[in-house]
Scaffold this motif. Structure first.
Motif, short mmCIF file in Angstrom:
data_model
loop_
_atom_site.label_atom_id
_atom_site.label_comp_id
_atom_site.label_asym_id
_atom_site.label_seq_id
_atom_site.Cartn_x
_atom_site.Cartn_y
_atom_site.Cartn_z
N GLY A 1 -0.27 10.67 5.45
CA GLY A 1 -0.61 12.03 5.03
C GLY A 1 0.38 12.59 4.04
N ALA A 2 1.67 12.25 4.19
CA ALA A 2 2.67 12.69 3.23
C ALA A 2 2.40 12.11 1.85
CB ALA A 2 4.07 12.30 3.71
N GLU A 3 2.01 10.84 1.83
CA GLU A 3 1.65 10.22 0.55
C GLU A 3 0.46 10.93 -0.07
OE1 GLU A 3 2.26 7.98 -2.58
OE2 GLU A 3 3.40 7.41 -0.78
N TYR B 1 -2.67 2.05 3.81
CA TYR B 1 -1.25 2.41 3.70
C TYR B 1 -0.46 1.75 4.81
CZ TYR B 1 2.86 5.54 3.83
OH TYR B 1 4.12 6.06 3.84
N PHE B 2 0.59 1.02 4.44
CA PHE B 2 1.51 0.43 5.41
C PHE B 2 2.84 1.18 5.35
CE2 PHE B 2 -1.26 -3.20 4.47
CZ PHE B 2 -1.50 -3.72 5.74
N TYR B 3 3.38 1.48 6.53
CA TYR B 3 4.73 2.06 6.59
C TYR B 3 5.57 1.20 7.53
CZ TYR B 3 8.60 5.30 6.72
OH TYR B 3 9.85 5.85 6.58
N ILE B 4 6.67 0.67 7.01
CA ILE B 4 7.55 -0.20 7.79
C ILE B 4 8.77 0.60 8.23
CG2 ILE B 4 8.94 -2.30 7.78
CD1 ILE B 4 7.10 -3.35 5.55
N GLY B 5 8.85 0.87 9.52
CA GLY B 5 10.01 1.49 10.13
C GLY B 5 10.57 0.55 11.16
N TYR B 6 11.10 1.09 12.25
CA TYR B 6 11.57 0.22 13.33
C TYR B 6 10.42 -0.70 13.75
CZ TYR B 6 13.80 -1.37 17.61
OH TYR B 6 14.36 -2.15 18.59
N LEU C 1 -1.01 0.71 -0.48
CA LEU C 1 0.31 1.28 -0.72
C LEU C 1 1.24 0.85 0.40
CD1 LEU C 1 -0.58 4.94 -1.80
CD2 LEU C 1 -0.16 2.96 -3.25
N ILE C 2 2.45 0.46 0.04
CA ILE C 2 3.44 -0.01 1.02
C ILE C 2 4.70 0.81 0.85
CG2 ILE C 2 4.83 -1.96 1.79
CD1 ILE C 2 2.65 -3.82 0.68
N ASP C 3 5.18 1.36 1.96
CA ASP C 3 6.40 2.17 1.95
C ASP C 3 7.17 1.90 3.23
OD1 ASP C 3 8.27 3.97 1.01
OD2 ASP C 3 6.82 5.57 0.63
N GLY C 4 8.34 2.50 3.37
CA GLY C 4 9.10 2.28 4.59
C GLY C 4 10.46 2.91 4.55
N SER C 5 11.20 2.70 5.62
CA SER C 5 12.56 3.24 5.76
C SER C 5 13.56 2.26 5.16
CB SER C 5 12.87 3.48 7.25
OG SER C 5 12.01 4.44 7.78
N PHE C 6 13.46 2.08 3.85
CA PHE C 6 14.40 1.20 3.17
C PHE C 6 14.55 1.64 1.72
CE2 PHE C 6 10.47 -1.42 4.21
CZ PHE C 6 9.70 -0.95 3.17
N PRO C 7 15.58 1.16 1.04
CA PRO C 7 15.80 1.54 -0.36
C PRO C 7 14.69 1.02 -1.27
CG PRO C 7 17.80 0.62 0.62
CD PRO C 7 16.69 0.35 1.58
N GLU C 8 14.61 1.58 -2.46
CA GLU C 8 13.54 1.24 -3.40
C GLU C 8 13.56 -0.23 -3.79
OE1 GLU C 8 13.67 3.84 -6.74
OE2 GLU C 8 13.33 5.66 -5.57
N ASN C 9 14.74 -0.83 -3.93
CA ASN C 9 14.79 -2.23 -4.35
C ASN C 9 14.22 -3.15 -3.27
OD1 ASN C 9 17.20 -1.60 -2.80
ND2 ASN C 9 17.95 -3.65 -3.33
N GLY D 1 4.52 2.82 -2.26
CA GLY D 1 4.41 4.21 -1.87
C GLY D 1 5.45 5.02 -2.63
N THR D 2 5.28 6.33 -2.69
CA THR D 2 6.15 7.15 -3.54
C THR D 2 6.95 8.19 -2.77
OG1 THR D 2 4.33 8.70 -3.98
CG2 THR D 2 4.60 6.87 -5.51
N VAL D 3 6.84 8.21 -1.45
CA VAL D 3 7.55 9.23 -0.67
C VAL D 3 8.85 8.69 -0.09
CG1 VAL D 3 7.40 10.82 1.28
CG2 VAL D 3 5.39 10.42 -0.15
N GLY D 4 8.84 7.47 0.44
CA GLY D 4 10.06 6.86 0.92
C GLY D 4 10.37 7.16 2.38
N SER D 5 11.65 7.12 2.71
CA SER D 5 12.05 7.16 4.12
C SER D 5 11.76 8.49 4.80
CB SER D 5 13.54 6.82 4.25
OG SER D 5 14.33 7.73 3.49
N ASP D 6 11.54 9.55 4.04
CA ASP D 6 11.21 10.86 4.62
C ASP D 6 9.72 11.00 4.94
OD1 ASP D 6 13.59 12.19 4.95
OD2 ASP D 6 13.58 13.13 2.97
N ALA D 7 8.94 9.96 4.73
CA ALA D 7 7.48 10.09 4.78
C ALA D 7 6.98 10.63 6.12
CB ALA D 7 6.82 8.74 4.47
#
Length: 394
Positions: A205-207, A221-226, A327-335, A364-370
Motif C-alpha cells: 500500500g505504501a508503494e 509486490y514482494f517485500y523481504i524483511g525478517y 516490484l521487489i523491495d525490502g529492508s536492505f540498501p539499494e545496492n 520498489g521505490t519506498v524502501g525499508s520504511d515501507a
C-alpha cells in the motif's frame, strides 16, 4: 482481522449533497497528490468538474488548511495560473509497524514525509513489549505536537504479520499473540481511529500511495524483511481478500520440495541463520549498509537462492493473474535490492513458460520504511483519497 473503520469526515457534514462534495474534495486531493502542484484549470480538465465547482472545492480545502497556493506562473497566452499544492501541515498520520525483530512508530505529514520516528528492537515480539513501546512512543510523539497539529492527526495505522503465532522465531515464543486484540488494546492508549493491515500488504500500500508515479495498474509486490511477504494490486487497488491476507507470498510452495516455502529461502531470517552458523554477528539494522559487511561466501549464495526463489514464485503467480510487472523491495540498501532483481531477472528468463508472457521485474521505490509508511497510509486513504480510476478517465 480486518481494517477498523474510522470516521471519513469529522467536519459534521451530512450525506447526499454534502456527501458528493466530500467525494469531489477527495478527488481533487488525490489528483494533486498524484500530479503535484496543479492549477484550477488543469484540475477541472482532468476531473471533468466545472470550473465553478473546482473553485468552490479549492476555496473550501484551502480554508480547511489542506491546500495552499503557490506563486503565480505567467505563460505566453491567457491569465497567469496559480499552482495549488498540498499543505504539509494540513493533516498528520501515525503508522505503527510491528515486526518480528523490531517495532517502529512514525508520524507523517500530509505530503507523506516522515516528521518523527521512534523504534526499538527485541529478540522476539510479545504483546506486552509492543504495547509498552506503543504507549510511550505515542505519548512522546503526540506530546511533541502543538495543539493545532494534534487536532489534525487523522488516525493510527498498524502493520503487523497476521497469524504471527504460526511463525517460528529463533529463541522466541509468539503464542501470546493468539487471541490478542491489538486494536482494542491501542484504543485504550489513544483516542484516534485505528486501522489494521497485514504488514507486507501495508508495504504494498505504501508503494501504491507514496511510490513512483509510473506504477502499472496491476502488479505483484514482494517485500523481504525478517520473513518475506507481499501484496497484490489489481486495477490500481490493493487487493487484500476476505481475510486481509491475500498476497501471502511467503507461504507459496517452491518447486522441488513440497515442504519448502518461499519464506524458507527468500528471507533475512535465512541470512541471519547463515551468519550465526558461520560465527558472524550482524552489527547494524539490515537497512544499514554496515550490516552487509560480511563474507561474500555467505552473501552470494543467499542472494542467488533468494533471486531464484522469487523467480519461481513469480512464474507460479503469473500463470494465474496476467500482470506485466513485479516490484521487489525490502529492508536492505539499494545496492542489495538491485542485485537481487538483476539475479531474479536472469533466473526468470532462463525458464520461459510457453503460452505465458513473463512480467518485468522492477525495484520498489519506498524502501525499508515501507511497512510503517503503509500503516500511516491507512488513515490517509480512508479519509482523503479516492481510487486512481476516478481521474484516469478524465
Amino acid at each position: 482481522m480486518q481494517h477498523a473503520q474510522g470516521p471519513i469526515d469529522r467536519t459534521g457534514r451530512g450525506s447526499n449533497q454534502s456527501g458528493m462534495r466530500a467525494y469531489n474534495e477527495r478527488l481533487v486531493l488525490s489528483l494533486i497528490r498524484r500530479s503535484g502542484p496543479t492549477s484550477k484549470a488543469e484540475i477541472a480538465r482532468l476531473t471533468g468538474l466545472s470550473a465553478q465547482t473546482v473553485s468552490v472545492i479549492m476555496r473550501a480545502l484551502e480554508a480547511d488548511g489542506l491546500l495552499k497556493k503557490g506563486a503565480r506562473v505567467r505563460g505566453r497566452v491567457g491569465q497567469p495560473s496559480v499552482p495549488i499544492s498540498l499543505n504539509a501541515e494540513g493533516a498528520f498520520f501515525l503508522g505503527l509497524k510491528v515486526g518480528r525483530r523490531s517495532v517502529a512508530l512514525i508520524l507523517t505529514d500530509f505530503e507523506g514525509q516522515v516528521t518523527r520516528r521512534s523504534s526499538d528492537v527485541y529478540a522476539h515480539p510479545t504483546p506486552a513489549a509492543v504495547m509498552e513501546f506503543a504507549r510511550l512512543a505515542l505519548q512522546d510523539t503526540l506530546g511533541s505536537l502543538a495543539a493545532e497539529q494534534r487536532a489534525r492527526v487523522a488516525g493510527l495505522g498498524v502493520a503487523l504479520p497476521f497469524g504471527m503465532w504460526e511463525w517460528e522465531v529463533t529463541g522466541g515464543d509468539l503464542s501470546d499473540w493468539q487471541g490478542f486484540d491489538i486494536e482494542t488494546a491501542l484504543a485504550e492508549v489513544v483516542d484516534l481511529p485505528i486501522f489494521i493491515c497485514n504488514d507486507t500488504s501495508a508495504a504494498c500500500g505504501a508503494e501504491l500511495v507514496f511510490g513512483a508515479q509510473d506504477k502499472p495498474r496491476d502488479f505483484l509486490y514482494f517485500y523481504i524483511g525478517y520473513f518475506v511477504g507481499g501484496g497484490l494490486v489489481l486495477d490500481s487497488k490493493l487487493y487484500t481478500g476476505k481475510s486481509g491476507n491475500a498476497g501471502a507470498l511467503g507461504s507459496m510452495p517452491l518447486a522441488g520440495n513440497a515442504q519448502r516455502q518461499l519464506v524458507d529461502v527468500a528471507s533475512l531470517a535465512t541470512l541471519e541463520a547463515a551468519l550465526r552458523d558461520a560465527g558472524e554477528a550482524r552489527r547494524a539494522p539490515w537497512s544499514d549498509p554496515a550490516a552487509w559487511d560480511f563474507s561474500a561466501d555467505i552473501l552470494d549464495p543467499w542472494l542467488d537462492s533468494t533471486a531464484k526463489a522469487l523467480a519461481q514464485a513469480t512464474r507460479a503467480a503469473v500463470c494465474l493473474i496476467d500482470f506485466d510487472t513485479v516490484l521487489i523491495d525490502g529492508s536492505f540498501p539499494e545496492n542489495i535490492r538491485a542485485e537481487i532483481i538483476a539475479r531474479a531477472r536472469h533466473h526468470l528468463a532462463a525458464l520461459p513458460l510457453p503460452g505465458v508472457t513473463l512480467p518485468d521485474l522492477r525495484e520498489g521505490t519506498v524502501g525499508s520504511d515501507a511497512r510503517a509508511l503503509g500503516a500511516a497510509s491507512l488513515p490517509l486513504s480512508d479519509r482523503f483519497l479516492v481510487d486512481r480510476d476516478a481521474f484516469l478517465k478524465g
